[in-house]
Write a protein that holds these residues in place. Structure first.
Motif, PDB file in Angstrom:
ATOM      1  N   THR A   5       0.802  -1.226   0.000  1.00 57.16           N
ATOM      2  CA  THR A   5       0.000   0.000   0.000  1.00 57.16           C
ATOM      3  C   THR A   5       0.835   1.276   0.000  1.00 57.16           C
ATOM      4  OG1 THR A   5      -0.213  -0.491   2.357  1.00 57.16           O
ATOM      5  CG2 THR A   5      -2.133  -0.902   0.998  1.00 57.16           C
ATOM      6  N   GLY A   6       2.163   1.147  -0.021  1.00 59.08           N
ATOM      7  CA  GLY A   6       2.997   2.327  -0.200  1.00 59.08           C
ATOM      8  C   GLY A   6       2.900   3.316   0.943  1.00 59.08           C
ATOM      9  N   ALA A   7       2.994   4.574   0.586  1.00 55.73           N
ATOM     10  CA  ALA A   7       3.036   5.621   1.607  1.00 55.73           C
ATOM     11  C   ALA A   7       2.241   6.829   1.122  1.00 55.73           C
ATOM     12  CB  ALA A   7       4.487   6.015   1.859  1.00 55.73           C
ATOM     13  N   ASN A   8       1.746   7.594   2.098  1.00 59.34           N
ATOM     14  CA  ASN A   8       1.008   8.812   1.760  1.00 59.34           C
ATOM     15  C   ASN A   8       1.804  10.029   2.204  1.00 59.34           C
ATOM     16  OD1 ASN A   8      -1.289   7.821   0.587  1.00 59.34           O
ATOM     17  ND2 ASN A   8      -2.365   7.554   2.533  1.00 59.34           N
ATOM     18  N   PRO A   9       1.716  11.122   1.453  1.00 54.10           N
ATOM     19  CA  PRO A   9       2.440  12.326   1.872  1.00 54.10           C
ATOM     20  C   PRO A   9       1.972  12.805   3.248  1.00 54.10           C
ATOM     21  CG  PRO A   9       1.570  12.564  -0.362  1.00 54.10           C
ATOM     22  CD  PRO A   9       0.998  11.296   0.196  1.00 54.10           C
ATOM     23  N   VAL A  10       2.925  13.241   4.053  1.00 54.24           N
ATOM     24  CA  VAL A  10       2.594  13.856   5.342  1.00 54.24           C
ATOM     25  C   VAL A  10       1.905  15.191   5.048  1.00 54.24           C
ATOM     26  CG1 VAL A  10       3.627  14.915   7.403  1.00 54.24           C
ATOM     27  CG2 VAL A  10       4.537  12.746   6.506  1.00 54.24           C
ATOM     28  N   GLN A  11       0.748  15.401   5.692  1.00 49.85           N
ATOM     29  CA  GLN A  11      -0.021  16.625   5.439  1.00 49.85           C
ATOM     30  C   GLN A  11       0.397  17.716   6.425  1.00 49.85           C
ATOM     31  OE1 GLN A  11      -3.171  16.502   3.267  1.00 49.85           O
ATOM     32  NE2 GLN A  11      -2.127  14.685   2.491  1.00 49.85           N
ATOM     33  N   LEU A  12       0.495  18.925   5.947  1.00 57.26           N
ATOM     34  CA  LEU A  12       0.863  20.055   6.813  1.00 57.26           C
ATOM     35  C   LEU A  12      -0.354  20.934   7.041  1.00 57.26           C
ATOM     36  CD1 LEU A  12       4.136  21.876   5.696  1.00 57.26           C
ATOM     37  CD2 LEU A  12       3.787  20.376   7.658  1.00 57.26           C
ATOM     38  N   VAL A  13      -0.478  21.430   8.269  1.00 54.77           N
ATOM     39  CA  VAL A  13      -1.521  22.435   8.508  1.00 54.77           C
ATOM     40  C   VAL A  13      -0.839  23.791   8.357  1.00 54.77           C
ATOM     41  CG1 VAL A  13      -3.152  23.349  10.201  1.00 54.77           C
ATOM     42  CG2 VAL A  13      -2.693  20.877  10.109  1.00 54.77           C
ATOM     43  N   ILE A  14      -1.265  24.545   7.354  1.00 52.53           N
ATOM     44  CA  ILE A  14      -0.663  25.872   7.133  1.00 52.53           C
ATOM     45  C   ILE A  14      -1.728  26.924   7.437  1.00 52.53           C
ATOM     46  CG2 ILE A  14       0.444  27.385   5.441  1.00 52.53           C
ATOM     47  CD1 ILE A  14       1.371  24.923   3.934  1.00 52.53           C
ATOM     48  N   PRO A  15      -1.525  27.702   8.509  1.00 53.94           N
ATOM     49  CA  PRO A  15      -2.548  28.677   8.895  1.00 53.94           C
ATOM     50  C   PRO A  15      -2.913  29.615   7.737  1.00 53.94           C
ATOM     51  CG  PRO A  15      -0.827  28.537  10.573  1.00 53.94           C
ATOM     52  CD  PRO A  15      -0.361  27.709   9.412  1.00 53.94           C
ATOM     53  N   GLY A  16      -4.192  29.733   7.481  1.00 54.87           N
ATOM     54  CA  GLY A  16      -4.692  30.677   6.469  1.00 54.87           C
ATOM     55  C   GLY A  16      -4.775  30.099   5.073  1.00 54.87           C
ATOM     56  N   ALA A  17      -4.136  28.937   4.831  1.00 57.96           N
ATOM     57  CA  ALA A  17      -4.125  28.401   3.456  1.00 57.96           C
ATOM     58  C   ALA A  17      -5.432  27.643   3.191  1.00 57.96           C
ATOM     59  CB  ALA A  17      -2.934  27.473   3.269  1.00 57.96           C
ATOM     60  N   THR A  18      -5.963  27.811   1.988  1.00 53.18           N
ATOM     61  CA  THR A  18      -7.144  27.033   1.618  1.00 53.18           C
ATOM     62  C   THR A  18      -6.660  25.696   1.043  1.00 53.18           C
ATOM     63  OG1 THR A  18      -7.094  27.932  -0.601  1.00 53.18           O
ATOM     64  CG2 THR A  18      -8.445  29.118   1.017  1.00 53.18           C
TER      65      THR A  18
END
Ligand SMILES: Cc1cc2nc3c(=O)[nH]c(=O)nc-3n(C[C@H](O)[C@H](O)[C@H](O)COP(=O)(O)OP(=O)(O)OC[C@H]3O[C@@H](n4cnc5c(N)ncnc54)[C@H](O)[C@@H]3O)c2cc1C
Ligand code: FES
Length: 505
Positions: free
Chosen positions: A223-236
C-alpha cells in the motif's frame, strides 16, 4: 559504429568486454564471457540506458543508469526497474571473426506452477504491486489474480511524476507501466479507485470501503506511503498541493500553466525535483524548509550544499531554517518574517507508510509492516513489499524500511516468487536515484547514521563517489557522473553480505 553482421574481429572483444554496434539496422550489444559470446539489444528496456556502458556480472549485464539486470542467455529482465526482456541474436564465430546472425526467439513462457495458491490478492497498484503481479505471471502462476488500488489510474511510473512529466518533457502515454490491454491479456483483475478498508485474517478476506470483498489464499500488501499533510494557517485546501499520484502530478501541471511563482515547502528529494521541474517551465520557485542544508540528513552536508548550488544555478531561491507562518491569499509569510507571493504551494515534507488496515487486522507493525527475510509478515501467507515493508537487511544487519522505487519493485518480485513457495531471501542492496536538472545522483546501500564521509573526485566537477562509513565499513555510496563505480559498489556490498561479513564496499 561496427556492423556486426559484416563481421567483428575476435581480438577486439576481450574477456568481460562489451561493445555496441548494429546488425540488420538494429542496435546490438556484443559481450564476451570466457569463450562465450552474446548479442543482445544495446539499450535497457527501462529508460534506454546504454548496456555496453554497464557491468557484466557472470552471464548477466547491469544497466548503468538504474541498475536493472538482464540475462545474456535469455534476454530476461532479471531485476527491476526493467520489466521487459531485451532481444537476443545468434552469434557465430568464423575464423577470427564474430558474426551476429538472426534474432533468437523470445524465452518460452513457463509452465503452470504446481502447488500454487488457489487465488492471490495484491493490495496496491504501485511499484511493488505491479512488479509482483507481473512476476507471478512470468513464473507461470495462472490462477485468479486480483490487484486492488486506491489510485484512479493503473500502475504508473511514479518517479517520472516529479521529473520529466512535471517538467513537460515526458508524454502522458509514457506514464503507465503497462498498457491497458496488459491486464486483460494477463487475466489480472485490476480494481481501480478501490480502497481496502479491512482485512480478516481468519476468513482470508479483504473488505473494500464500498462494501465489496475478496477472498484470497495468499495476500500481498503493497500500500505504499502517503504524503505527510501540513496544517498551514490561512491556506485554503486548493492552494496547497501534494504529489504522490498521476492525478496529483496532472493537477500541478494544470495549475503551473498560469502560474508565475510557486512556493515549495520541504527540501526533500520530491520537493527539490518539483522545484527543478517547475523551473523548467520558467516559473519562479522558492523552497522553504526548516533545515539549514537540503537533504543533509540523507546525503550529508557536502552533497546537500552541492545540490543547493545546482538548484540556485538554475534560479531556485532557498529560504532555509524557516517554515510558513501563515498564508493570506497569494501572500505567504515565513517564520523569519519574509514575505513571498505564491500562485500555489507544493508540500513535500516526507511520507508515512500506509499500515492502518494491516495493523488493525493484527499484523505486526514497527514503523511499517514487519516482514522476515522472505517478505512474509507475522501472518503466514500474507506478504508485504515496498514502502511499507521493514525487513532484515543483511548488508547493515538492521531492520530497515526505505522509500525507493527499485527496492519496491524488487521486493514485489521476490514476494511473488515466495507466494509460489520459492522461499527466496530478499537480499538486494538498496538503490535509488534522483535527478536535479542535469545532475543525476545514484545511491547504493543504506546509511541512516555514519561517522565519516569521504569524497573521491569532485562534486563541483560532477564526477565523484561519496562513501558513507561507520568505522571502516562502507554503508552506502552516492555517485555523480560515475555509473560504473555505483555498479561496482553494489557488487562489493552484495559480496560482503554473501560472505556473511557485512563488510560493504
Ligand atoms: C513523485 C515521486 C517521485 C519519486 N521519485 C523516485 C526516484 O526518483 N527514485 C526512487 O528510488 N524513488 C522515487 N520515489 C519513491 C517511489 O515512487 C516509491 O518508493 C515507490 O512507489 C513505492 O512503491 P510501493 O508499491 O510501495 O507504493 P506505491 O507505488 O505508492 O503504491 C501504493 C499503492 O497502494 C495503493 N493503496 C494504498 N492504500 C490502499 C488501500 N487501503 N487499498 C487499496 N489500495 C491502496 C495506492 O493507491 C497505490 O496504488 C518517488 C515517489 C514519488 C511520489
Ligand atoms: S535505463 Fe536501465 S535501469 Fe533505467
Amino acid at each position: 559504429m561496427p556492423d556486426f553482421s559484416a563481421g567483428f574481429p575476435l581480438s577486439e572483444l576481450a574477456d568481460g568486454g562489451m561493445v555496441q554496434g548494429t546488425a540488420g539496422g538494429e542496435d546490438v550489444m556484443l559481450a564476451r564471457r570466457g569463450d562465450e559470446y552474446f548479442a543482445v539489444g544495446a539499450f535497457c528496456s527501462h529508460y534506454h540506458g546504454p548496456l555496453a556502458e554497464g557491468l557484466l556480472v557472470g552471464d548477466t549485464v547491469r544497466c548503468p543508469w538504474h541498475h536493472a539486470c538482464f540475462s545474456l542467455r535469455t534476454g530476461e529482465a532479471l531485476r527491476a526497474p526493467a520489466l521487459e526482456p531485451i532481444t537476443r541474436w545468434r552469434v557465430e564465430v568464423k575464423g577470427n571473426q564474430l558474426f551476429v546472425r538472426e534474432k533468437l526467439a523470445a524465452h518460452p513462457s513457463p509452465r503452470p506452477v504446481a502447488g500454487a495458491p488457489d487465488s492471490i490478492v495484491i493490495v496496491g497498484g504501485g511499484a511493488a504491486g505491479l512488479a509482483a503481479a507481473d512476476m507471478l505471471r512470468r513464473e507461470g502462476y495462472d490462477g485468479p489474480l486480483t490487484m486492488i488500488s486506491a489510485d484512479d489510474f493503473p500502475p504508473c511510473d511514479r518517479p517520472n511524476l516529479s521529473k520529466d512529466y512535471l517538467a513537460g518533457t515526458a508524454q502522458e502515454e509514457w506514464i503507465p507501466l503497462r498498457p491497458a490491454s496488459y491486464y486483460e491479456d494477463q487475466h489480472i483483475d485490476l480494481l481501480l479507485d478501490s480502497r481496502v478498508a479491512s482485512l480478516d485474517l481468519r476468513q482470508k478476506r479483504v473488505t473494500l470501503a464500498d462494501g465489496g470483498s475478496r477472498g484470497y489464499s495468499a495476500l500481498l500488501i503493497a500500500t505504499g506511503a502517503n504524503p505527510v499533510q501540513l496544517v498551514i494557517p490561512g491556506a485554503t485546501s486548493g492552494q496547497v498541493l501534494y504529489l504522490r499520484t498521476f492525478t496529483d502530478s496532472k493537477t500541478i501541471v494544470a495549475r503551473a500553466g498560469s502560474a508565475k511563482q510557486v512556493v515549495v515547502v520541504g527540501a526533500s528529494f520530491i520537493g527539490l525535483e518539483v522545484a527543478a521541474s517547475l523551473r523548467a517551465r520558467d516559473i519562479d520557485v522558492h523552497v522553504v524548509a526548516p533545515e539549514s542544508v537540503p537533504l543533509e540528513r540523507v546525503m550529508g552536508a557536502e552533497v546537500g550544499a552541492f545540490i543547493r548550488q545546482v538548484h540556485e544555478g538554475h534560479g531556485v531561491a532557498f529560504h532555509l531554517g524557516q517554515t510558513i507562518a501563515r498564508v493570506d491569499g497569494r501572500t505567504v509569510t515565513l517564520s523569519g518574517g519574509e514575505v513571498l507571493e505564491a500562485d500555489f504551494i507544493v508540500v513535500g515534507v516526507g511520507v508515512r507508510p500506509v499500515v492502518e488496515f494491516a495493523e488493525k487486522a493484527g499484523i505486526q507493525v514497527d514503523r511499517g509492516v514487519s516482514v522476515d527475510e522472505h517478505l512474509e509478515t507475522s501472518e503466514p501467507g500474507v506478504f508485504a513489499a515496498g514502502d511499507i515493508a521493514r525487513w532484515p537487511d543483511p548488508h547493515t544487519g538492521e531492520r530497515i524500511r526505505v522509500e525507493h522505487w527499485v527496492v519496491a519493485e524488487r521486493q514485489g518480485q521476490v514476494a511473488a516468487r515466495n507466494m509460489l513457495g520459492k522461499r527466496e531471501r530478499f537480499d538486494a542492496v538498496p538503490f535509488f536515484w534522483s535527478q536535479h536538472f542535469d545532475v543525476a545522483i545514484n545511491y547504493v546501500g543504506h546509511a541512516e547514521k555514519w561517522d565519516s564521509i569521504s569524497i573521491d573526485g569532485s562534486l563541483g566537477a560532477r564526477d565523484c563517489a561519496v562513501s558513507y562509513k561507520r568505522g571502516d565499513r562502507t554503508l552506502a555510496v552516492a555517485t555523480v557522473g560515475r555509473d560504473i563505480a555505483s555498479l561496482q559498489s553494489e557488487r562489493l556490498m552484495e559480496a560482503g553480505a554473501a560472505s556473511g561479513g557485512r563488510r560493504g564496499a
